[in-house]
Design an enzyme around this catalytic site. Sequence first.
Site, PDB file in Angstrom:
ATOM      1  N   THR A 121       0.821  -1.210   0.000  1.00 55.88           N
ATOM      2  CA  THR A 121       0.000   0.000   0.000  1.00 55.88           C
ATOM      3  C   THR A 121       0.855   1.260   0.000  1.00 55.88           C
ATOM      4  O   THR A 121       0.391   2.319  -0.399  1.00 55.88           O
ATOM      5  CB  THR A 121      -0.932   0.024   1.229  1.00 55.88           C
ATOM      6  OG1 THR A 121      -0.142  -0.094   2.418  1.00 55.88           O
ATOM      7  CG2 THR A 121      -1.940  -1.118   1.163  1.00 55.88           C
ATOM      8  N   ALA A 154       3.121   0.681  10.523  1.00 58.80           N
ATOM      9  CA  ALA A 154       2.970   1.449   9.279  1.00 58.80           C
ATOM     10  C   ALA A 154       4.280   1.470   8.504  1.00 58.80           C
ATOM     11  O   ALA A 154       4.559   0.576   7.708  1.00 58.80           O
ATOM     12  CB  ALA A 154       2.477   2.860   9.604  1.00 58.80           C
ATOM     13  N   ARG A 155       5.103   2.481   8.750  1.00 60.26           N
ATOM     14  CA  ARG A 155       6.380   2.628   8.066  1.00 60.26           C
ATOM     15  C   ARG A 155       7.475   2.944   9.078  1.00 60.26           C
ATOM     16  O   ARG A 155       7.321   3.826   9.921  1.00 60.26           O
ATOM     17  CB  ARG A 155       6.303   3.740   7.009  1.00 60.26           C
ATOM     18  CG  ARG A 155       5.429   3.382   5.811  1.00 60.26           C
ATOM     19  CD  ARG A 155       6.101   2.326   4.935  1.00 60.26           C
ATOM     20  NE  ARG A 155       5.241   1.903   3.829  1.00 60.26           N
ATOM     21  CZ  ARG A 155       4.496   0.808   3.831  1.00 60.26           C
ATOM     22  NH1 ARG A 155       4.480   0.042   4.914  1.00 60.26           N
ATOM     23  NH2 ARG A 155       3.772   0.481   2.782  1.00 60.26           N
ATOM     24  N   ASP A 173       6.442  -3.475  14.003  1.00 61.46           N
ATOM     25  CA  ASP A 173       6.432  -4.415  12.884  1.00 61.46           C
ATOM     26  C   ASP A 173       7.346  -3.936  11.773  1.00 61.46           C
ATOM     27  O   ASP A 173       7.603  -4.671  10.827  1.00 61.46           O
ATOM     28  CB  ASP A 173       5.011  -4.583  12.348  1.00 61.46           C
ATOM     29  CG  ASP A 173       4.926  -5.667  11.278  1.00 61.46           C
ATOM     30  OD1 ASP A 173       5.361  -6.807  11.568  1.00 61.46           O
ATOM     31  OD2 ASP A 173       4.427  -5.397  10.179  1.00 61.46           O
ATOM     32  N   GLU A 220      14.521  -2.263   5.815  1.00 64.63           N
ATOM     33  CA  GLU A 220      13.727  -3.433   5.476  1.00 64.63           C
ATOM     34  C   GLU A 220      14.542  -4.717   5.610  1.00 64.63           C
ATOM     35  O   GLU A 220      13.985  -5.815   5.578  1.00 64.63           O
ATOM     36  CB  GLU A 220      13.184  -3.315   4.049  1.00 64.63           C
ATOM     37  CG  GLU A 220      11.990  -2.398   3.912  1.00 64.63           C
ATOM     38  CD  GLU A 220      10.752  -2.912   4.656  1.00 64.63           C
ATOM     39  OE1 GLU A 220      10.643  -4.127   4.884  1.00 64.63           O
ATOM     40  OE2 GLU A 220       9.905  -2.080   5.000  1.00 64.63           O
ATOM     41  N   HIS A 229       7.981  -7.247   9.788  1.00 62.41           N
ATOM     42  CA  HIS A 229       7.073  -6.666   8.787  1.00 62.41           C
ATOM     43  C   HIS A 229       6.062  -7.714   8.338  1.00 62.41           C
ATOM     44  O   HIS A 229       5.812  -7.892   7.134  1.00 62.41           O
ATOM     45  CB  HIS A 229       7.853  -6.121   7.597  1.00 62.41           C
ATOM     46  CG  HIS A 229       7.114  -5.023   6.884  1.00 62.41           C
ATOM     47  ND1 HIS A 229       7.732  -4.068   6.119  1.00 62.41           N
ATOM     48  CD2 HIS A 229       5.785  -4.719   6.826  1.00 62.41           C
ATOM     49  CE1 HIS A 229       6.834  -3.236   5.612  1.00 62.41           C
ATOM     50  NE2 HIS A 229       5.635  -3.615   6.027  1.00 62.41           N
ATOM     51  N   ALA A 268       2.821  -7.910   9.812  1.00 62.64           N
ATOM     52  CA  ALA A 268       1.459  -7.569  10.231  1.00 62.64           C
ATOM     53  C   ALA A 268       0.448  -7.827   9.125  1.00 62.64           C
ATOM     54  O   ALA A 268      -0.701  -8.190   9.390  1.00 62.64           O
ATOM     55  CB  ALA A 268       1.386  -6.108  10.676  1.00 62.64           C
TER      56      ALA A 268
END
Length: 328
Positions: free
Chosen positions: A78, A237-238, A262, A267, A287, A289
């Site tokens: 997203t 989120a980020r 998360d 990354e 990451h 979630a």
Amino acid sequence: MKIIIAEYPESADRDLSIEKEVFPEDAVLELAVYTPETEDAFIEQCRDADAILVGYVGINRRIIDGLEKCKVISVQATGWNYVDWEYAREKGIAVCAIGEYCTQEVADHAIMFMLALLKGLKTYERSVQTDRQWIYNAKPGVKRIEGLKLGIAGYGKIGRAVAKRAQSFGMEILAYDPYIPDEAIREMGAEPVTMDELLEQSDVITIHMNLTGENQGMFDLEKFKKMKRSPILLNVARGGAVKEEDLVYALDHGLVSGAGLDVLSSETPDMNTCPLAGRENVIITPHSAFYSTTTEYLLYKIPAENVLRCLEGKYKEANRVVNGVGLE
């Protein structure tokens, strides 16, 4: 039709069966493995591609300059902050993202973090499983959840889904979102607040914002010092929304009482050296979630459909073209 699926080395052998369901039989699908050290080879492999499907590989100006035939970069997420979407627009390349595919899973994950941290799950798990003790107050100071204030930064689909779940526990919902009118926030079950009010009044703060130039590093030491209730901080989120070194300081000095994360600033973090790892008041997941069998399918299917629509010239039928190319 040549489609490149860009991946980091750890995903270099992933199954492409979902994408193959979407594209015509004569389409050429290739995995291109990216590392900073192999950027030149990556560019060369992508040079004659009609489209790029990308998970979390960064697509910078240099890579975009090497895309001689590319019409669309389709993001399998997203968020699209790791693609230089503005430069892609200058080059006439559409950048697509997924409008929605994992709201339920991410909202559930945020609530999982919140409950585990508020109830001291890691402490009790260690006490029973490792120390072999049976002590009801091994985690002192556990608060009743009913009546606590949950501050939501970003009151979009996921933020609202988290609010709905938290309300079932009797929590009071505060919401900060400068893009939504106050009355609309009230109609959606929350009390609109300024960022400072969110920081000062919340017992739990959860981040649900897309990453932009405006909120990069928004949660920094200045913000943490305004958190009067020493709240729990959740970020599903980020990673770029939080300055990690400042969060470490906030945890060490009691400005923040715990964190559920998360996402991190990288990354591909080195968990052997991550200063947030190994803390009893911090829960970190990789990451994940978004993950379920349902979302895994949609994660690959929707971006592939975005590619197909754009290559057919049907930009308005794509799930989400974020840089406006083809929508004029």
